[in-house]
Structures are given as structure tokens and as C-alpha cells.
Design a protein around this motif. Structure first.
Motif, short mmCIF file in Angstrom:
data_model
loop_
_atom_site.label_atom_id
_atom_site.label_comp_id
_atom_site.label_asym_id
_atom_site.label_seq_id
_atom_site.Cartn_x
_atom_site.Cartn_y
_atom_site.Cartn_z
N SER A 64 0.87 -1.24 -0.04
CA SER A 64 0.07 0.14 0.05
C SER A 64 0.89 1.30 -0.02
N LEU A 65 1.99 1.24 0.96
CA LEU A 65 2.69 2.17 1.07
C LEU A 65 3.33 2.52 -0.72
N ALA A 66 3.80 1.71 -1.30
CA ALA A 66 4.30 1.84 -2.68
C ALA A 66 3.39 2.37 -3.46
N GLU A 67 2.03 1.83 -3.22
CA GLU A 67 1.22 2.45 -4.21
C GLU A 67 0.76 3.88 -4.22
N LEU A 68 0.80 4.33 -2.49
CA LEU A 68 0.33 5.67 -2.36
C LEU A 68 1.37 6.60 -2.64
N SER A 69 2.65 6.04 -2.40
CA SER A 69 3.76 7.27 -2.61
C SER A 69 4.53 7.16 -4.06
N GLY A 70 4.24 6.08 -4.73
CA GLY A 70 5.02 6.05 -6.13
C GLY A 70 6.46 5.75 -5.88
N MET A 71 6.86 5.31 -4.68
CA MET A 71 8.10 4.93 -4.46
C MET A 71 8.32 3.48 -4.03
N VAL A 72 9.58 3.04 -3.77
CA VAL A 72 9.72 1.70 -3.35
C VAL A 72 9.63 1.64 -1.91
N ALA A 73 8.75 0.80 -1.55
CA ALA A 73 8.34 1.05 0.30
C ALA A 73 9.18 -0.43 0.97
N VAL A 74 9.83 -0.16 1.87
CA VAL A 74 10.45 -1.14 2.48
C VAL A 74 10.38 -1.33 3.81
N ILE A 75 9.91 -2.49 4.41
CA ILE A 75 9.73 -2.74 5.92
C ILE A 75 10.84 -3.70 6.52
N CYS A 76 11.54 -3.23 7.55
CA CYS A 76 12.53 -4.41 7.97
C CYS A 76 12.34 -4.28 9.53
N ASP A 77 13.06 -5.56 10.04
CA ASP A 77 13.35 -5.67 11.36
C ASP A 77 14.75 -5.03 11.76
N THR A 78 15.44 -5.22 12.80
CA THR A 78 16.59 -4.74 12.89
C THR A 78 17.86 -5.45 12.26
N ASP A 79 17.54 -6.53 11.59
CA ASP A 79 18.40 -7.27 10.86
C ASP A 79 18.29 -7.58 9.30
N GLU A 80 16.96 -7.69 8.89
CA GLU A 80 16.85 -7.73 7.69
C GLU A 80 15.55 -7.12 7.04
N VAL A 81 15.46 -7.03 5.69
CA VAL A 81 14.21 -6.66 4.97
C VAL A 81 13.11 -7.54 4.87
N LEU A 82 12.11 -7.51 5.75
CA LEU A 82 11.19 -8.62 5.53
C LEU A 82 10.38 -8.34 4.40
N HIS A 83 9.89 -7.03 4.15
CA HIS A 83 9.03 -6.90 2.85
C HIS A 83 9.24 -5.66 2.23
N ALA A 84 8.86 -5.69 0.96
CA ALA A 84 9.12 -4.59 -0.09
C ALA A 84 8.14 -4.46 -1.12
N GLY A 85 7.57 -3.38 -1.38
CA GLY A 85 6.59 -3.07 -2.48
C GLY A 85 7.08 -2.25 -3.34
N GLY A 86 6.84 -2.32 -4.82
CA GLY A 86 7.07 -1.28 -5.71
C GLY A 86 7.84 -2.18 -6.74
N LYS A 87 8.16 -1.25 -7.91
CA LYS A 87 8.59 -1.97 -8.91
C LYS A 87 10.04 -2.51 -8.53
#
Length: 181
Positions: A64-87
Motif C-alpha cells: 500500500s505504501l508503494a502504491e500511495l507514494s509512487g516509491m519503493v516501500a521497505v519494511i525491515c526488522d533490525t536485521d533484514e528486509v522483511l517486505h518490500a513493495g514497488g517496482k
């Protein structure tokens, strides 16, 4: 599972020391929570990630963040990227966060940088070529503990992180943190 050849004894209080080399490799620090699993005669320890426990929620948030912002959205914990959205999401998912991001998380302050304005754009992932042109990184903080971060990034030449994108990232971080209160 990988054998290390290291053998440790349990002390009278039931404690086992995890060797420094293994702690360094797995990025375990004093005070990090560990999840304990058993399978027949095996005992497994895994670094606990509260954000990872919100699998579907954080995945849909990134999308949703990627769609709303038009940017690549990344959600990580303190060690690794868990999810990303966008192209360009495949460039991020499952990769270790960079030392620069680790430092930002320890400071618990948002970080905004635009290359077009001379800002210092940092790589999100370890060993990643830094061809990012704009970014906002907002730590996810709950009860004083940093659980991870929400980031919006762009690869587009001349891109700038607008105020609305910063607010979206901050709101998302607060909503994710709110899941643990």
C-alpha cells in the motif's frame, strides 16, 4: 542445519554461552530476544523479530505504501528486509540491512536524504550498490525499543522525498509499533 563443531556445557542455572563468532555472524547483541524451538531431540534458537510476526500486515503495508507514494516501500526488522513493495522490491527482500541503516535504527531518529539536494543517501542493504536517489527511513519504536524501520526510496534521477511521503512513512511506522502496545 549447519554443524559448527563447537560444544558447550549447560551450567547449573541452565545457561549456555553462544560463542562470539556465532553471535557476530548472526548479529546477536546482549539483550536480544531469542525464540526457542524443539523438534524431538533438537533445540533451536532463533532471533525473535516482532515485526516478522506481523507477516501479512507488514506485507500489505509495504504494498500500500508503494502504491500511495509512487516509491519503493521497505519494511525491515533490525536485521533484514522483511517486505518490500514497488517496482524494485526484489532488490531488497530477504537482504541484511546495511551498517548505515543499523546506525540510524540505534539513534531512533528519522532520516531523510535527497541526492538532488546534496544529501547523503545511504544503502539500505549490506553489499548493495547504492544507486538510490532519495530516501526516508523511519524507525519503528515501541516502548523505547527499536523493532525495525519503514523506508521509502527512489531510484529516479532528480527524485525528492516530499513531505507527504515522510508523513506516510511515519504513520506506517507508528501503526506497526502500535501492534505491540
Amino acid at each position: 542445519m549447519k554443524a559448527t563443531g563447537i560444544v558447550r556445557r549447560i551450567d547449573e542455572l541452565g545457561r549456555v554461552v553462544i560463542p562470539k563468532e556465532i553471535r557476530s555472524t548472526l548479529r546477536l547483541k546482549s539483550g536480544d530476544p531469542l525464540e526457542i524451538f524443539t523438534d524431538r531431540d533438537e533445540l533451536m534458537l532463533k532471533k525473535y523479530s516482532p515485526i516478522a510476526s506481523l507477516e501479512k500486515f507488514s506485507e500489505s503495508t509495504a504494498k500500500s505504501l508503494a502504491e500511495l507514494s509512487g516509491m519503493v516501500a521497505v519494511i525491515c526488522d533490525t536485521d533484514e528486509v522483511l517486505h518490500a513493495g514497488g517496482k524494485s522490491k526484489r532488490e531488497f527482500e530477504g537482504k541484511s540491512v546495511s551498517r548505515e541503516v543499523d546506525k540510524i535504527l540505534k539513534e531512533r531518529k528519522s532520516y531523510v536524504a535527497n541526492l538532488s539536494e546534496g544529501g547523503d543517501v545511504v544503502p539500505l542493504c549490506e553489499g548493495q550498490q547504492n544507486d538510490l536517489t532519495a530516501q526516508v527511513i523511519v524507525p519503528i519504536v515501541c516502548n523505547g525499543d527499536c523493532l525495525g524501520a519503514v523506508a521509502l526510496v527512489s531510484f529516479d534521477e532528480g527524485a525528492k522525498v516530499e513531505q507527504a511521503a515522510c508523513k506516510l512513512a511515519r504513520l506506517s511506522a507508528e501503526i506497526l509499533a502500535g501492534q505491540f502496545e
